[in-house]
Design a protein around this motif. Structure first.
Motif, PDB file in Angstrom:
ATOM      1  N   GLY A 189     -24.306 -21.738  64.013  1.00 17.18           N
ATOM      2  CA  GLY A 189     -23.897 -22.901  64.690  1.00 17.18           C
ATOM      3  C   GLY A 189     -22.550 -22.959  65.167  1.00 17.18           C
ATOM      4  N   LYS A 190     -21.950 -21.892  65.525  1.00 13.54           N
ATOM      5  CA  LYS A 190     -20.431 -21.956  65.817  1.00 13.54           C
ATOM      6  C   LYS A 190     -20.125 -20.892  66.981  1.00 13.54           C
ATOM      7  N   ARG A 191     -19.253 -21.291  67.680  1.00 15.17           N
ATOM      8  CA  ARG A 191     -18.770 -19.958  68.701  1.00 15.17           C
ATOM      9  C   ARG A 191     -17.207 -20.096  69.094  1.00 15.17           C
ATOM     10  N   ASP A 245      -7.086 -20.674  64.513  1.00 11.16           N
ATOM     11  CA  ASP A 245      -6.662 -21.280  63.332  1.00 11.16           C
ATOM     12  C   ASP A 245      -7.875 -21.573  62.546  1.00 11.16           C
ATOM     13  N   THR A 246      -9.106 -21.451  62.989  1.00 10.76           N
ATOM     14  CA  THR A 246     -10.245 -21.744  62.212  1.00 10.76           C
ATOM     15  C   THR A 246     -11.189 -20.493  62.197  1.00 10.76           C
ATOM     16  N   LEU A 247     -11.229 -19.775  63.002  1.00 11.25           N
ATOM     17  CA  LEU A 247     -12.038 -18.554  62.876  1.00 11.25           C
ATOM     18  C   LEU A 247     -11.568 -17.077  63.107  1.00 11.25           C
ATOM     19  N   THR A 252     -11.357 -20.757  58.415  1.00 10.83           N
ATOM     20  CA  THR A 252     -10.146 -21.170  57.572  1.00 10.83           C
ATOM     21  C   THR A 252      -9.962 -22.726  58.164  1.00 10.83           C
ATOM     22  N   ASN A 253     -10.741 -23.560  57.305  1.00  8.77           N
ATOM     23  CA  ASN A 253     -10.845 -25.089  57.825  1.00  8.77           C
ATOM     24  C   ASN A 253     -10.839 -25.540  56.648  1.00  8.77           C
ATOM     25  N   GLY A 254      -9.525 -25.791  56.082  1.00  9.84           N
ATOM     26  CA  GLY A 254      -9.193 -26.342  54.678  1.00  9.84           C
ATOM     27  C   GLY A 254      -9.131 -25.163  53.772  1.00  9.84           C
TER      28      GLY A 254
HETATM   29  C1  LIG Z   1     -13.631 -28.504  60.024  1.00  8.72           C
HETATM   30  O1  LIG Z   1     -13.869 -29.199  58.967  1.00  8.72           O
HETATM   31  C2  LIG Z   1     -14.032 -30.842  59.224  1.00  8.72           C
HETATM   32  C3  LIG Z   1     -14.045 -31.420  57.977  1.00  8.72           C
HETATM   33  O2  LIG Z   1     -15.348 -30.813  57.143  1.00  8.72           O
HETATM   34  C4  LIG Z   1     -15.151 -30.863  60.273  1.00  8.72           C
HETATM   35  O3  LIG Z   1     -15.307 -32.264  60.639  1.00  8.72           O
HETATM   36  C5  LIG Z   1     -14.621 -29.868  61.679  1.00  8.72           C
HETATM   37  O4  LIG Z   1     -15.837 -30.015  62.481  1.00  8.72           O
HETATM   38  C6  LIG Z   1     -14.443 -28.415  61.048  1.00  8.72           C
HETATM   39  N1  LIG Z   1     -14.221 -27.516  62.252  1.00  8.72           N
HETATM   40  C7  LIG Z   1     -14.788 -26.483  62.446  1.00  8.72           C
HETATM   41  C8  LIG Z   1     -14.115 -25.860  63.721  1.00  8.72           C
HETATM   42  O5  LIG Z   1     -15.442 -26.063  62.015  1.00  8.72           O
END
Ligand SMILES: *[C@@H]1O[C@H](CO)[C@@H](O)[C@H](O)[C@H]1NC(C)=O
Ligand SMILES: *[C@@H]1O[C@H](CO)[C@@H](O)[C@H](O)[C@H]1NC(C)=O
Ligand SMILES: *[C@@H]1O[C@H](CO)[C@@H](O)[C@H](O)[C@H]1NC(C)=O
Ligand SMILES: *[C@@H]1O[C@H](CO)[C@@H](O)[C@H](O)[C@H]1NC(C)=O
Ligand SMILES: *[C@@H]1O[C@H](CO)[C@@H](O)[C@H](O)[C@H]1NC(C)=O
Ligand SMILES: *[C@@H]1O[C@H](CO)[C@@H](O)[C@H](O)[C@H]1NC(C)=O
Length: 420
Positions: free
Chosen positions: A287-289, A349-351, A393-395
């Motif tokens: 569920g990502k792009r 920064d996230t993928l 990398t999200n956290g």
């Molecule tokens: C990153 O994590 C936050 C908190 O869990 C979430 O709300 C957000 O959608 C995430 N972002 C992505 C790009 O996955």
């Protein structure tokens, strides 16, 4: 003039480009409507050459076979040689299990092409064609069977009659250049629209007496390119690269489809070297792009001026292509050097996406793109081994995908002498 424009770009770059996206959108167009797929022949600048082609690559994951076909137009400038002008129809096969690879081209006069409605295209009275039905579905067909029209063929395919008739239904498509198309137009550099890079396909491909009815577990990649000039430069790193990875899902909506392309060219007004990098990463099952876009120009090395750097859902970080394991390729058209190993790393920064492609020489066809006064070579391989790692990398850092596949596709295209 050049000096002032460079000053402007440097100030622009320093002032506005901390995130390097203003004044551009942060993404291309997801599932572009047919307007963006239009044949741009009537928009061509008459004092320059012009080319455009529509390209399709079919992967039948049950048969383990790849077919590719294209319809391409090459138009010379008003004053240029008309030798290469025409419509070119290409078909190629890569069948690694049976150790078979070939390509076959037929050429028709430009007058044999007619088109309407963006890209409703007919060549030689419907002998070859593309017909968009909706924004998301198309039909393509063709029959290569006329010895009088053969322009080039390999692997004893000149005597083979080849035909295809395919129905296409888009799953994922992306056009990453909608807001820089006019800049590309000024320079005449190549544009790229992956309007349907992952699609369902049904139909039949016939090669000689062998008929392939595509299995439901097939996909087709559809894209298009146009422009005036191909990437050129003093070394083989002035080239284009194309990378295709597809992991079919249990349902089409769960497909993972990654398409990436890069191009580096020299000697444009303003820049001695310019590079463009585009990728769409569709992770259906997760569920990502993310779409990634980078355009940069060098006035002096080593530091480029970044003109565009965007990621659709985050901050753009990196787009890098490394080529190694060079192989001396040789055929009836001459010599070339191709990288059997290519490493592509794309990050926001996230993928982050890392793809290591390992190919062997038997998997390649040298596709040809004739322009006014030269023929561009594009070394294309299918059935390529690819190790793909996708992390988020999200956290915290998390591995989303870590797989090795043996049905990836790639290209390495550059301008070298072709003895035609
Ligand atoms: C990153 O994590 C936050 C908190 O869990 C979430 O709300 C957000 O959608 C995430 N972002 C992505 C790009 O996955
Ligand atoms: C295709 O999309 C465009 C723009 O969204 C829309 O105007 C048009 O009606 C669509 N065409 C069809 C055949 O659905
Ligand atoms: C083409 O046919 C000839 C004669 O049958 C054969 O020797 C040759 O290996 C074939 N070449 C290819 C590439 O299949
Ligand atoms: C650009 O053109 C000049 C003059 O033709 C040439 O000396 C130079 O090497 C070219 N630069 C590149 C990067 O191709
Ligand atoms: C981008 O990634 C490549 C490959 O991992 C790496 O060599 C390069 O240093 C990275 N560039 C930046 C600016 O982080
Ligand atoms: C490939 O060709 C180049 C230039 O002709 C030559 O320098 C090189 O040694 C060759 N490489 C291999 C692996 O044969």
């Amino acid at each position: 003039m050049k000096f002032f424009l460079i000053i402007f770009l440097v100030i622009f770059s320093v002032t506005f480009c901390q995130t390097k996206d203003w004044p551009f959108a942060n993404d291309g167009i997801f599932n572009p409507p047919t307007y963006y797929e239009r044949l741009r022949l009537s928009e061509a600048v008459s004092t320059r050459p012009f080319y455009q082609w529509y390209y399709y690559a079919v992967s039948d994951y049950d048969l383990g076979v790849e077919f590719a076909m294209s319809i391409g137009v090459s138009k010379s400038s008003e004053s240029g040689s008309k030798k290469n002008e025409g419509v070119y129809i290409m078909f190629c096969l890569v069948d690694p299990k049976n150790d078979k690879t070939f390509e076959k081209f037929e050429k028709y006069p430009l007058d044999d092409l007619s088109f309407s409605h963006d890209f409703d295209i007919s060549v030689d009275n419907q002998k070859f064609g593309i017909h968009p039905i909706t924004n998301n579905s198309y039909k393509i067909w063709g029959t290569l069977n006329d010895p009088q029209h053969i322009w080039y063929s390999t692997g004893n395919s000149s005597d083979l009659d080849i035909s295809w008739s395919l129905n296409i239904q888009r799953i994922y498509g992306w056009y990453g250049q909608q807001d820089i198309e006019s800049l590309a137009y000024i320079w005449g550099i190549i544009d790229w629209n992956t309007y349907s890079h992952d699609s369902l396909v049904s139909g039949v491909v016939t090669i000689g007496s062998k008929q392939y009815t595509l299995s439901p577990n097939s996909r087709i990649y559809c894209d298009m390119n146009w422009g005036d000039y191909f990437p050129v430069g003093p070394t083989k790193e002035f080239a284009w690269g194309w990378y295709k990875v597809l992991l079919p899902g249990k349902t089409p909506a769960e497909d993972v489809s990654i398409i990436a392309g890069s191009g580096v060219t020299s000697n444009l007004t303003l820049f001695d070297t310019m590079g463009g990098y585009f990728a769409d990463v569709e992770l259906g099952k997760l569920g990502k792009r993310e779409g990634y876009r980078l355009a940069e120009g060098w006035v002096t090395t080593p530091d480029p001026i970044v003109l565009l750097a965007t990621a659709s859902n985050g901050v753009f970080k990196n787009f890098s292509v490394e080529r190694t394991n060079w192989f001396n390729y040789s055929d009836d058209l001459g010599q070339a050097q191709i990288p059997l190993t290519q490493y592509v790393y794309i990050a926001s920064d996230t993928l982050q996406v890392s793809m290591t492609f390992q190919s062997t020489p038997e998997l390649y066809n040298r596709l040809l793109f004739p322009q006014e006064d030269y023929i561009f070579s594009d070394f294309e391989a299918f059935g390529v081994t690819c190790h793909i790692v996708i992390t988020s990398t999200n956290g915290t850092t998390k591995t989303l995908i870590d797989e090795v596949i043996d049905d990836a596709g790639l290209e390495f295209g550059y301008k070298i002498p072709v003895h035609f």
